[in-house]
Design a protein around this motif. Sequence first.
Motif, PDB file in Angstrom:
ATOM      1  N   LEU A   1       0.840  -1.200   0.000  1.00 24.23           N
ATOM      2  CA  LEU A   1       0.000   0.000   0.000  1.00 24.23           C
ATOM      3  C   LEU A   1       0.875   1.250   0.000  1.00 24.23           C
ATOM      4  O   LEU A   1       0.592   2.223  -0.720  1.00 24.23           O
ATOM      5  CB  LEU A   1      -0.920  -0.007   1.223  1.00 24.23           C
ATOM      6  N   HIS A   2       1.937   1.234   0.777  1.00 24.12           N
ATOM      7  CA  HIS A   2       2.841   2.369   0.831  1.00 24.12           C
ATOM      8  C   HIS A   2       3.473   2.635  -0.538  1.00 24.12           C
ATOM      9  O   HIS A   2       3.584   3.791  -0.989  1.00 24.12           O
ATOM     10  CB  HIS A   2       3.929   2.107   1.878  1.00 24.12           C
ATOM     11  N   GLU A   3       3.844   1.557  -1.222  1.00 24.81           N
ATOM     12  CA  GLU A   3       4.449   1.712  -2.550  1.00 24.81           C
ATOM     13  C   GLU A   3       3.430   2.230  -3.562  1.00 24.81           C
ATOM     14  O   GLU A   3       3.746   3.092  -4.401  1.00 24.81           O
ATOM     15  CB  GLU A   3       5.018   0.376  -3.009  1.00 24.81           C
ATOM     16  N   GLN A   4       2.174   1.717  -3.486  1.00 21.59           N
ATOM     17  CA  GLN A   4       1.157   2.145  -4.453  1.00 21.59           C
ATOM     18  C   GLN A   4       0.719   3.585  -4.224  1.00 21.59           C
ATOM     19  O   GLN A   4       0.186   4.226  -5.128  1.00 21.59           O
ATOM     20  CB  GLN A   4      -0.046   1.198  -4.388  1.00 21.59           C
ATOM     21  N   ALA A   5       0.940   4.085  -3.023  1.00 23.92           N
ATOM     22  CA  ALA A   5       0.594   5.487  -2.739  1.00 23.92           C
ATOM     23  C   ALA A   5       1.702   6.438  -3.199  1.00 23.92           C
ATOM     24  O   ALA A   5       1.577   7.661  -3.020  1.00 23.92           O
ATOM     25  CB  ALA A   5       0.338   5.666  -1.245  1.00 23.92           C
ATOM     26  N   GLY A   6       2.767   5.904  -3.810  1.00 21.05           N
ATOM     27  CA  GLY A   6       3.892   6.713  -4.253  1.00 21.05           C
ATOM     28  C   GLY A   6       3.525   7.906  -5.103  1.00 21.05           C
ATOM     29  O   GLY A   6       4.071   9.012  -4.904  1.00 21.05           O
ATOM     30  N   PRO A   7       2.610   7.782  -6.071  1.00 20.30           N
ATOM     31  CA  PRO A   7       2.256   8.947  -6.911  1.00 20.30           C
ATOM     32  C   PRO A   7       1.698  10.117  -6.115  1.00 20.30           C
ATOM     33  O   PRO A   7       1.687  11.247  -6.607  1.00 20.30           O
ATOM     34  CB  PRO A   7       1.209   8.369  -7.873  1.00 20.30           C
ATOM     35  N   TRP A   8       1.231   9.894  -4.907  1.00 20.13           N
ATOM     36  CA  TRP A   8       0.663  10.971  -4.085  1.00 20.13           C
ATOM     37  C   TRP A   8       1.552  11.247  -2.866  1.00 20.13           C
ATOM     38  O   TRP A   8       1.084  11.658  -1.818  1.00 20.13           O
ATOM     39  CB  TRP A   8      -0.741  10.578  -3.623  1.00 20.13           C
ATOM     40  N   ARG A   9       2.849  11.029  -2.990  1.00 22.81           N
ATOM     41  CA  ARG A   9       3.754  11.114  -1.848  1.00 22.81           C
ATOM     42  C   ARG A   9       3.763  12.506  -1.200  1.00 22.81           C
ATOM     43  O   ARG A   9       4.127  12.640  -0.028  1.00 22.81           O
ATOM     44  CB  ARG A   9       5.182  10.727  -2.261  1.00 22.81           C
ATOM     45  N   ASP A  10       3.376  13.543  -1.975  1.00 20.48           N
ATOM     46  CA  ASP A  10       3.354  14.895  -1.406  1.00 20.48           C
ATOM     47  C   ASP A  10       2.057  15.186  -0.659  1.00 20.48           C
ATOM     48  O   ASP A  10       1.929  16.248  -0.030  1.00 20.48           O
ATOM     49  CB  ASP A  10       3.556  15.934  -2.505  1.00 20.48           C
ATOM     50  N   HIS A  11       1.110  14.261  -0.731  1.00 21.51           N
ATOM     51  CA  HIS A  11      -0.167  14.421  -0.035  1.00 21.51           C
ATOM     52  C   HIS A  11       0.070  14.197   1.461  1.00 21.51           C
ATOM     53  O   HIS A  11       0.764  13.265   1.862  1.00 21.51           O
ATOM     54  CB  HIS A  11      -1.170  13.406  -0.595  1.00 21.51           C
ATOM     55  N   SER A  12      -0.521  15.014   2.293  1.00 27.70           N
ATOM     56  CA  SER A  12      -0.274  14.925   3.743  1.00 27.70           C
ATOM     57  C   SER A  12      -0.715  13.564   4.305  1.00 27.70           C
ATOM     58  O   SER A  12      -0.045  13.010   5.189  1.00 27.70           O
ATOM     59  CB  SER A  12      -0.992  16.061   4.481  1.00 27.70           C
ATOM     60  N   ALA A  13      -1.825  13.022   3.803  1.00 29.15           N
ATOM     61  CA  ALA A  13      -2.308  11.732   4.316  1.00 29.15           C
ATOM     62  C   ALA A  13      -1.326  10.615   3.989  1.00 29.15           C
ATOM     63  O   ALA A  13      -1.112   9.688   4.789  1.00 29.15           O
ATOM     64  CB  ALA A  13      -3.681  11.413   3.722  1.00 29.15           C
ATOM     65  N   VAL A  14      -0.700  10.702   2.805  1.00 28.49           N
ATOM     66  CA  VAL A  14       0.287   9.693   2.407  1.00 28.49           C
ATOM     67  C   VAL A  14       1.534   9.819   3.277  1.00 28.49           C
ATOM     68  O   VAL A  14       2.131   8.819   3.699  1.00 28.49           O
ATOM     69  CB  VAL A  14       0.631   9.824   0.909  1.00 28.49           C
ATOM     70  N   ARG A  15       1.956  11.066   3.551  1.00 32.89           N
ATOM     71  CA  ARG A  15       3.125  11.263   4.414  1.00 32.89           C
ATOM     72  C   ARG A  15       2.855  10.728   5.815  1.00 32.89           C
ATOM     73  O   ARG A  15       3.710  10.071   6.422  1.00 32.89           O
ATOM     74  CB  ARG A  15       3.485  12.752   4.480  1.00 32.89           C
ATOM     75  N   ASP A  16       1.633  10.964   6.322  1.00 29.89           N
ATOM     76  CA  ASP A  16       1.295  10.469   7.654  1.00 29.89           C
ATOM     77  C   ASP A  16       1.321   8.936   7.696  1.00 29.89           C
ATOM     78  O   ASP A  16       1.823   8.334   8.659  1.00 29.89           O
ATOM     79  CB  ASP A  16      -0.094  10.967   8.072  1.00 29.89           C
ATOM     80  N   TYR A  17       0.749   8.332   6.648  1.00 30.54           N
ATOM     81  CA  TYR A  17       0.767   6.865   6.599  1.00 30.54           C
ATOM     82  C   TYR A  17       2.202   6.345   6.511  1.00 30.54           C
ATOM     83  O   TYR A  17       2.579   5.374   7.178  1.00 30.54           O
ATOM     84  CB  TYR A  17      -0.045   6.340   5.423  1.00 30.54           C
ATOM     85  N   GLY A  18       3.016   6.987   5.683  1.00 33.51           N
ATOM     86  CA  GLY A  18       4.409   6.577   5.535  1.00 33.51           C
ATOM     87  C   GLY A  18       5.158   6.644   6.849  1.00 33.51           C
ATOM     88  O   GLY A  18       5.924   5.730   7.189  1.00 33.51           O
ATOM     89  N   ASP A  19       4.947   7.720   7.615  1.00 36.10           N
ATOM     90  CA  ASP A  19       5.608   7.841   8.919  1.00 36.10           C
ATOM     91  C   ASP A  19       5.173   6.716   9.855  1.00 36.10           C
ATOM     92  O   ASP A  19       5.995   6.103  10.545  1.00 36.10           O
ATOM     93  CB  ASP A  19       5.279   9.193   9.556  1.00 36.10           C
TER      94      ASP A  19
END
Length: 446
Positions: free
Chosen positions: A409-427
Amino acid sequence: MPRTTLLRQLLQQRHLTTHEAFAAQYERAAARLAELDRDPRLASLQVSPRQFDRWYGGELLTLPRPDACRVLEHMLGRPVSELFSTAYDDDSAHGRHEESSTGQQATSAPPPREDDENPLDIVTRTRQLTASNADNATLAFLDSSLEGIASRYEQDGPYVLRPQARQVRQLAHTLLDGRQPPRTRRELFRLAARASGLLGYMAVNTGDFALSEAYCTEARDLSREIGDLDTDLWACGTLSFSLYYAGRYDEADACAAAAVERAPRHAQCIRLLANGRARALGKTGDRRAVEQAIGQALRLSDLHEVPVGLTSCISFEPYGRARTLANAVTSHVALRNTAQVLRDAEHIDDLVEHSTSSWSRSLVRLDVATALLQQRTPDVDHAMALGREALRLCGDSPISSVYQRSRDLHEQAGPWRDHSAVRDYGDEFRTWSSQPAALAMASSAS
């Protein structure tokens, strides 16, 4: 007169003919064996004067209890079946020959039997053949231990329960080194196979796929030796499960397909089709075969009237319908059948949410989150919120399936890496995956 057994002869040779002398040696042997086998129960074993008298005098109708047999074998270096068998030394045999050779006694003694058989020896041998080092209470204890492990697995997890499963397997193997009649031996094979199967499943969840394959092969081979088709098919399903998470999708499908072919209408085939075939076929992109496998699994579910709810992931019982549909969801995620994923997930949502399995709730969330990113109009916020929920549900009990899907899921969210929700999930994912158990899974996956 006491019967002269090999045990009696060995104790006489070692000057252990009193209870005090024997008990001291026995307790030392028990302590050593407890340390060697990592079985602290053995260290507390003692022998009463009455037990010693019965053992030394050969006054046994059955062999001692299994733990006592283990200590005696360790102490004297001979199987208990030999220790309690009648022994004849050369001097006594010579004395019997001399006695029967004297004139007066030879005329009064009956003629020798032509077959040279002694009725007492026949009875003794029969008892040896039907004796067992595993009584019904021991078998029931092993069986209930396995049931307890399976019932607590989704609450306690593999790291807590693996030592207990290993102890059950070790005890079953130790008993199988001894003597049992066929019925008891068959049950020990079944219990040993199931203990190995549970350990194989746990090894998948901890990311040790080579160990899982070894355990599953042992479980399969032991169950086939006694014709236990139920355990055999379950072991094949777990082997397919292991191959799937090892990324060997063609092999996972082939393993499950071969098992289904052997007994197409068996209840265990529900799991083989949904968890084994459909998910592996989804990874290879075979849409038609996925639909066929899921359809066949659901028809078998109706045929066997399986539970509607979410059965335990590690249970030896047939898959419940919700468990089958959860596997169908995973298959459709791989095929990017987004609408089907969301429909099936909604259908089982209530059953999953009311289950005791935090892993299942976590995995369904991760599947739905991935599907939300695959939509024509991705719902990134909702997907990442579900991803964070999944990580929190799994908490400090990571398993390989949750690790792999949360990583994907983290890899598939790569195109939206600048999105705050994606950054929060990544952290949150990086923090969660820094646990030692998750790090081991990452190493295994790489």
